[in-house]
Motif scaffolding. Structure first.
Motif, PDB file in Angstrom:
ATOM      1  N   LYS A 294     -46.983  19.207 -17.212  1.00  0.00           N
ATOM      2  CA  LYS A 294     -46.814  20.036 -15.500  1.00  0.00           C
ATOM      3  C   LYS A 294     -45.265  19.497 -15.551  1.00  0.00           C
ATOM      4  O   LYS A 294     -44.794  20.591 -14.048  1.00  0.00           O
ATOM      5  CB  LYS A 294     -47.319  18.579 -15.121  1.00  0.00           C
ATOM      6  CG  LYS A 294     -49.098  18.283 -14.820  1.00  0.00           C
ATOM      7  CD  LYS A 294     -49.640  17.220 -14.274  1.00  0.00           C
ATOM      8  CE  LYS A 294     -51.241  16.896 -13.632  1.00  0.00           C
ATOM      9  NZ  LYS A 294     -51.511  16.164 -12.129  1.00  0.00           N
ATOM     10  N   SER A 295     -43.946  18.866 -15.332  1.00  0.00           N
ATOM     11  CA  SER A 295     -42.809  18.339 -15.084  1.00  0.00           C
ATOM     12  C   SER A 295     -42.386  18.293 -16.924  1.00  0.00           C
ATOM     13  O   SER A 295     -42.645  17.795 -16.807  1.00  0.00           O
ATOM     14  CB  SER A 295     -43.055  18.414 -14.611  1.00  0.00           C
ATOM     15  OG  SER A 295     -42.582  17.058 -14.083  1.00  0.00           O
ATOM     16  N   THR A 296     -40.826  18.539 -16.355  1.00  0.00           N
ATOM     17  CA  THR A 296     -39.629  17.087 -17.357  1.00  0.00           C
ATOM     18  C   THR A 296     -39.923  16.193 -17.161  1.00  0.00           C
ATOM     19  O   THR A 296     -39.688  15.367 -18.101  1.00  0.00           O
ATOM     20  CB  THR A 296     -38.182  18.030 -17.082  1.00  0.00           C
ATOM     21  OG1 THR A 296     -38.040  18.473 -16.115  1.00  0.00           O
ATOM     22  CG2 THR A 296     -38.585  19.499 -17.481  1.00  0.00           C
ATOM     23  N   GLY A 297     -40.169  15.692 -14.998  1.00  0.00           N
ATOM     24  CA  GLY A 297     -40.078  14.269 -15.653  1.00  0.00           C
ATOM     25  C   GLY A 297     -38.385  14.275 -15.526  1.00  0.00           C
ATOM     26  O   GLY A 297     -38.040  12.441 -14.807  1.00  0.00           O
ATOM     27  N   VAL A 298     -37.511  14.348 -15.782  1.00  0.00           N
ATOM     28  CA  VAL A 298     -36.117  14.228 -16.187  1.00  0.00           C
ATOM     29  C   VAL A 298     -35.167  14.346 -14.435  1.00  0.00           C
ATOM     30  O   VAL A 298     -35.557  15.893 -13.648  1.00  0.00           O
ATOM     31  CB  VAL A 298     -35.518  15.493 -17.166  1.00  0.00           C
ATOM     32  CG1 VAL A 298     -33.991  14.614 -17.149  1.00  0.00           C
ATOM     33  CG2 VAL A 298     -35.774  15.196 -18.052  1.00  0.00           C
ATOM     34  N   ALA A 299     -34.771  13.376 -14.495  1.00  0.00           N
ATOM     35  CA  ALA A 299     -34.123  13.281 -13.122  1.00  0.00           C
ATOM     36  C   ALA A 299     -32.854  14.146 -12.219  1.00  0.00           C
ATOM     37  O   ALA A 299     -32.481  15.529 -11.426  1.00  0.00           O
ATOM     38  CB  ALA A 299     -34.319  12.234 -11.800  1.00  0.00           C
ATOM     39  N   GLY A 300     -32.119  13.850 -13.406  1.00  0.00           N
ATOM     40  CA  GLY A 300     -30.615  15.021 -13.318  1.00  0.00           C
ATOM     41  C   GLY A 300     -30.399  16.084 -14.512  1.00  0.00           C
ATOM     42  O   GLY A 300     -31.535  16.689 -15.368  1.00  0.00           O
ATOM     43  N   LYS A 301     -30.240  17.406 -13.956  1.00  0.00           N
ATOM     44  CA  LYS A 301     -29.795  18.318 -13.798  1.00  0.00           C
ATOM     45  C   LYS A 301     -29.383  18.336 -15.426  1.00  0.00           C
ATOM     46  O   LYS A 301     -28.274  17.910 -15.540  1.00  0.00           O
ATOM     47  CB  LYS A 301     -28.842  19.530 -13.587  1.00  0.00           C
ATOM     48  CG  LYS A 301     -28.330  20.352 -13.899  1.00  0.00           C
ATOM     49  CD  LYS A 301     -27.908  21.413 -12.855  1.00  0.00           C
ATOM     50  CE  LYS A 301     -28.235  23.539 -12.717  1.00  0.00           C
ATOM     51  NZ  LYS A 301     -27.057  23.770 -11.810  1.00  0.00           N
ATOM     52  N   GLY A 302     -30.104  18.351 -16.518  1.00  0.00           N
ATOM     53  CA  GLY A 302     -29.618  19.006 -17.612  1.00  0.00           C
ATOM     54  C   GLY A 302     -29.381  17.399 -18.308  1.00  0.00           C
ATOM     55  O   GLY A 302     -29.178  18.007 -20.058  1.00  0.00           O
TER      56      GLY A 302
END
Length: 346
Positions: A294-302
């Motif tokens: 569904k999504s990366t789940g990663v908060a910070g860009k890159g």
């Protein structure tokens, strides 16, 4: 020599000197760019993967971001703590785990450095701690004397559960009476329905499939406690970074670009790419799991790392009595220096 010829010769010499200076300057500039961009000091990076899943470094390689570096698969990891321990022992060049587990390993003097976040929690990607409908467990206090299934000890699930219990006001002695049982994720739902455990940690496709079958509901979710946050990071050893700064930068840069590609590309295209990668690597894996991505789940860009994503767990270990207050400093514990998005807002 005539005045005309002498004048022409003077101009030619001046032009030659100017060109020489220009080429020297250009050459110096090119050397600087080459030094900063840098040719990787190694040709491959050894790593562990996951059955039926695609990591961001694997995606980066498939998208062409990692070249000229190549990945060398040495096997599948059984857990985050095991994955980063393999980095410490030198069996792999990079590995990833929950940030709390990384902090704990660093507190034991492991010479590793978190360099990029690779998983986390958002509105689409999170873990719930589920009980059967009709269960007498309604609050944290009801977990005393009960069993909770987790995929491994000393990682994400254990930290989140204990934080939930702490916030609910349970004493250290009461928390000791809540038993964590290691159960393979694929059999966790079945174990819960058979009432061999009281609570099951479920996320991703396993959670979605279990909810389709019904009869369960979450007691709490990790997103309830921490909101949107990056939960885990890839690490390199200090020795590897020192010996291979260009390769370190290339690895982080490529992984960061892959995270942003997955974040900004239509979901169907990301899933199709994951399926392609799994099918082409020929490990006889089932691609059904990635269909639920569904999504990366990663908060910070890159995959940029923020202070709170490690500061929270340093304080947690202090509160748990695992480390002493002041034993670990946040400054220098992780780095964003190799991330191409470091100068952009998160």
């Amino acid at each position: 020599m005539t005045f005309s010829r002498q004048k022409s010769l003077t101009k030619a010499i001046a032009l030659l000197i100017a060109c020489t200076l220009l080429l020297t300057a250009c050459g110096s500039k090119l050397q600087t760019v080459s030094a900063s961009g840098g040719t990787p000091e190694v040709t491959e990076l050894r790593y562990q993967g996951g059955v039926g899943s695609v990591t961001f470094p694997e995606l980066a390689e498939d998208l062409g971001y990692l070249a000229p570096l190549k990945l060398k698969f040495i096997g599948n990891t059984i857990s985050g703590p095991q994955d980063i321990q393999s980095v410490v022992t030198g069996d792999t060049d990079f590995g990833g785990a929950f940030n709390g587990a990384i902090v704990k390993l660093i507190s034991a003097k492991a010479p590793i450095k978190p360099v990029i976040a690779y998983y986390g929690v958002d509105d689409n990607t999170w873990t719930g701690y589920y009980v059967l409908d009709g269960s007498p467990i309604k609050t944290a206090k009801d977990l005393i004397g009960k069993k909770i299934a987790v995929n491994t000890l000393g990682a994400h699930h254990e930290f989140v559960i204990k934080e939930y219990l702490h916030r609910a006001g349970l004493t250290a002695e009461e928390i000791k009476q809540v038993t964590l049982v290691v159960v393979p994720p694929v059999t966790t739902e079945q174990t819960l329905r058979a009432e061999q455990i009281d609570v099951a940690a479920l996320g991703g496709v396993l959670r979605d499939k279990a909810l389709e079958r019904g009869g369960i509901h979450p007691l709490f979710k990790d997103s309830d406690l921490f909101g949107i946050f990056s939960a885990g990071s890839y690490v390199l050893t200090d020795k590897f970074i020192k010996a291979n700064p260009n390769a370190s930068r290339k690895f982080v840069e490529a992984t960061a670009k892959a995270i942003e590609w997955a974040r900004t590309t239509p979901r169907e295209e990301v899933v199709a790419r994951f399926e392609k990668i799994i099918n082409e690597r020929g490990r006889k894996e089932d691609t059904s799991t990635v269909k639920f991505w569904k999504s990366t789940g990663v908060a910070g860009k890159g995959g940029l790392i923020s202070d709170k994503e490690f500061g929270t767990w340093i304080q947690w270990l202090v509160d748990e009595g695992v480390i002493k207050d002041g034993q670990l400093k946040l400054q220098g514990l992780y780095t964003n220096e190799f991330n191409p998005y470091a100068n952009e807002k998160k």
